[in-house]
Design an enzyme around this catalytic site. Structure first.
Site, PDB file in Angstrom:
ATOM      1  N   GLU A 533      -0.706  -9.483   1.944  1.00  0.00           N
ATOM      2  CA  GLU A 533      -1.481  -8.375   2.521  1.00  0.00           C
ATOM      3  C   GLU A 533      -2.517  -9.004   3.441  1.00  0.00           C
ATOM      4  O   GLU A 533      -3.397  -9.735   2.984  1.00  0.00           O
ATOM      5  CB  GLU A 533      -2.170  -7.556   1.430  1.00  0.00           C
ATOM      6  CG  GLU A 533      -3.037  -6.437   1.980  1.00  0.00           C
ATOM      7  CD  GLU A 533      -4.003  -5.860   0.947  1.00  0.00           C
ATOM      8  OE1 GLU A 533      -4.700  -4.884   1.277  1.00  0.00           O
ATOM      9  OE2 GLU A 533      -4.076  -6.409  -0.162  1.00  0.00           O
ATOM     10  N   CYS A 567     -10.637  -5.500   5.059  1.00  0.00           N
ATOM     11  CA  CYS A 567      -9.482  -5.421   5.935  1.00  0.00           C
ATOM     12  C   CYS A 567      -9.238  -3.980   6.373  1.00  0.00           C
ATOM     13  O   CYS A 567      -8.604  -3.730   7.408  1.00  0.00           O
ATOM     14  CB  CYS A 567      -8.249  -5.979   5.238  1.00  0.00           C
ATOM     15  SG  CYS A 567      -7.859  -5.178   3.666  1.00  0.00           S
TER      16      CYS A 567
END
Length: 620
Positions: A533, A567
């Site tokens: 990820e 993020c």
């Protein structure tokens, strides 16, 4: 009052009274000179105590002495409404005034319920059934009349049963008034005016303003009165018997069952992670005391420092060597057989026990996340809850997906089944921006699946990870099934390159993810599953139909929570030209109100960036 102060919330108590009270006093003085009344409106449950404190300060202000126009709205759907009504007569006597009390049923029920569920509170601040609110309204009306001449009841309702109950409670002597919205309930109040004669008093409320400002208010009223439980909605239904519409709420309560899901039961198959009410000053003060004690308890020899203050020490942690990494992988490989052969239900029970320990140790974890990770109190609490939910979620998946083989179709009469099991040793490499949630999410998924784990947290937040692993071991995860190594990129790459790994889970930068993928592909070993990820550029697109206030709030939350170090943080906002200038003006104002500072202070909205390298990158 939230319209008069941009940060009208409990966490900003240190500034709200000093900034808002003078303005409120000025408004009251103007209305007093004009011989009109001013009512402090009721808002969300989170703001109730702050509102009552400000109302009390206004009532005690000598500049407003002798003016009986200062009123308060009370929402009967709030469970604290009767207590508020009980408190008001004493305030009225102490200040020598008569207090008008506008009793309403409440207009934010749906939001209050969802907020309580989302926050994982122990219970709802409001009644979850309309009949309970109607019953509370009656009880509050009785208390209002029991307050003597010090309180003046103002009963806002369009419900004929409620109006009849008020008339009955008031008797022929007591003075009071009804209140209605312009254009609503006209038939009811025409009938009451005819029946009550000179005793009838009704104040008509009408919103004032232009279309842009009035539209949200009018939509809220339409939603409120269009709800299935609304009297206005029910009475327009020709197929609904009148007896049911005006039934005694006590009877309705005994006939119906609870339909609203409690916060703890929100997810059905698993218990929702419990939260803390950060609108409760006692809760906030308790957290601040704990943070202060933890800071004072750090030994002088500690060599790790808080990102918020380089003078404050947070603890000590030694980096792992290459041989430490190899030994950890070997230990996890040895422990794989025993852990993977434990029934899925047993592995799930261990993870659920860990979730319970996380909740019991909530303040320990929160304190570390604030001090080591620089997260604000609210963000740290969310982090603990998310980690707890990961443990329960993957425990539920272990029971559902790993307990027994899943039958598959047999097109030609054969027997086919699918059985899921672990692969071996998984390396879990997590970032510092979610020091607990992502760390625990990765390893709990691997453990639930029957894998053993060697976890490497970010070097900036290794103390938080160490505490989490200690709790997992305490809950019953064998040390052979969960190993922990510490350090930076060199330790991470030594772990990734170990040929005994059966899989890698990674969250971090795209560049590091690509580097790991190349290293995994370079060796002669079998293909290693790589779950990555990585970050990116996140955009929000808003058209002209977006409510500006909601849009601004969401932009600020997405862009600046955790100092933007996520993020998922918002990087680009796209808007239509229509209304963009107004939104940008509001956004600039909202950003100016954000408080940057010590994350251990409840009033702080934006804490520090994680380290000097991150700071220098921003300053470049």
């Amino acid at each position: 009052m939230s319209a008069l102060h941009p940060r009208y919330e409990e966490s900003q108590r240190s500034r709200v009274p000093a900034e808002l009270l003078p303005r409120l006093v000025g408004l009251c003085e103007q209305t007093a000179r004009a011989n009109i009344a001013l009512t402090i409106d009721a808002e969300e449950a989170d703001r109730l105590v702050l509102s009552l404190d400000l109302f009390s300060a206004l009532a005690q202000d000598r500049r407003l002495a002798g003016w009986d126009g200062l009123g308060l709205a009370v929402q009967a759907y709030q469970k604290r409404a009767p207590a508020v009504i009980t408190w008001l007569p004493e305030l009225a006597r102490a200040t020598g005034r008569r207090i008008p009390v506008r009793l309403v049923k409440g207009a934010y029920w749906d939001s209050e319920v969802k907020w309580a569920q989302e926050k994982g509170l122990g219970d709802f601040p409001v009644f979850t059934r309309k009949a309970a609110t109607d019953l509370c309204y009656r009880a509050c009306a009785a208390r209002l009349f029991g307050g003597g001449d010090r309180l003046f009841g103002q009963f806002a309702t369009h419900n004929p049963r409620t109006a009849a109950e008020v008339i009955e409670l008031a008797g022929p002597i007591r003075r009071y008034e009804f209140q209605k919205l312009h254009g609503m309930g006209d038939s009811l109040y025409e009938l009451l005016a005819e029946r009550l004669g000179k005793r009838f008093r009704c104040r008509v409320y009408a919103p004032v303003g232009d279309h842009r400002n009035l539209l949200p208010y009018l939509v809220r009223r339409l939603l409120e009165n269009g709800a299935n439980t609304s009297f206005v909605h029910q009475v327009s239904d020709a197929g609904r018997p009148l007896e049911g519409i005006v039934a005694d709420p006590t009877q309705i309560l005994t006939d119906q069952t609870l339909a609203v899901v409690k916060p703890s039961q929100l997810f059905g198959e698993r218990r929702n992670a419990s939260g803390l009410d950060l609108a409760d000053r006692r809760v906030l003060d308790g957290i601040v005391v704990r943070l202060t004690l933890d800071r004072d308890a750090v030994p002088a020899e500690a060599d790790r420092h808080e990102p918020a203050d380089a003078e404050r020490r947070v603890g000590h942690q030694r980096d792992s060597s290459t041989s430490d990494v190899a030994n950890a992988v070997g230990t996890a490989q040895t422990g794989y057989g025993a852990w993977s052969h434990r029934p899925a239900a047993e592995r799930a029970a261990v993870l659920e026990a860990a979730a319970d320990l996380f909740e019991k140790s909530r303040l320990d974890l929160l304190s570390l996340i604030v001090r080591e990770g620089g997260r604000t109190i609210g963000d740290a609490l969310s982090e603990v809850r998310e980690a707890t939910d990961f443990l329960r979620y993957y425990a539920a998946r272990a029971r559902a997906d790993f307990a027994a083989p899943m039958a598959l179709p047999g097109p030609t009469g054969e027997h086919n089944s699918l059985r899921l099991e672990g692969r071996g040793v998984f390396s879990c490499i997590s970032p510092w921006n979610f020091p607990l949630a992502i760390f625990v999410g990765q390893l709990s998924a691997a453990l639930a699946s029957g894998n053993t784990v060697v976890a490497k947290p970010a070097e900036q937040t290794s103390l938080t990870a160490a505490r989490a692993v200690a709790l997992l071991h305490e809950a019953g995860v064998p040390s052979e099934a969960l190993q922990l190594v510490y350090g930076g990129a060199a330790v991470g790459m030594a772990l990734v390159e170990d040929p005994r790994l059966a899989g890698v889970a990674f969250t971090g930068s795209t560049a590091t993810g690509k580097d790991i993928a190349r290293r995994l592909a370079a060796g002669p070993r079998p293909i290693v599953p790589f779950i990555a990820e990585t970050g990116g550029v996140n955009a929000m697109i808003a058209d002209s139909s977006a409510l500006a206030e909601q849009l601004v709030r969401d932009v600020v939350i997405s862009a600046f929570q955790s100092a933007g170090q996520r993020c998922s943080a918002l990087r680009v906002l796209f808007m239509q030209d229509d209304g963009a200038d107004s939104v940008l003006e509001k956004l600039a104002g909202a950003m100016a109100e954000l408080r940057v500072g010590d994350p251990a202070d409840p009033a702080t909205n934006v804490g520090p960036v994680i380290d000097a390298r991150a700071r220098d990158k921003l300053a470049a």
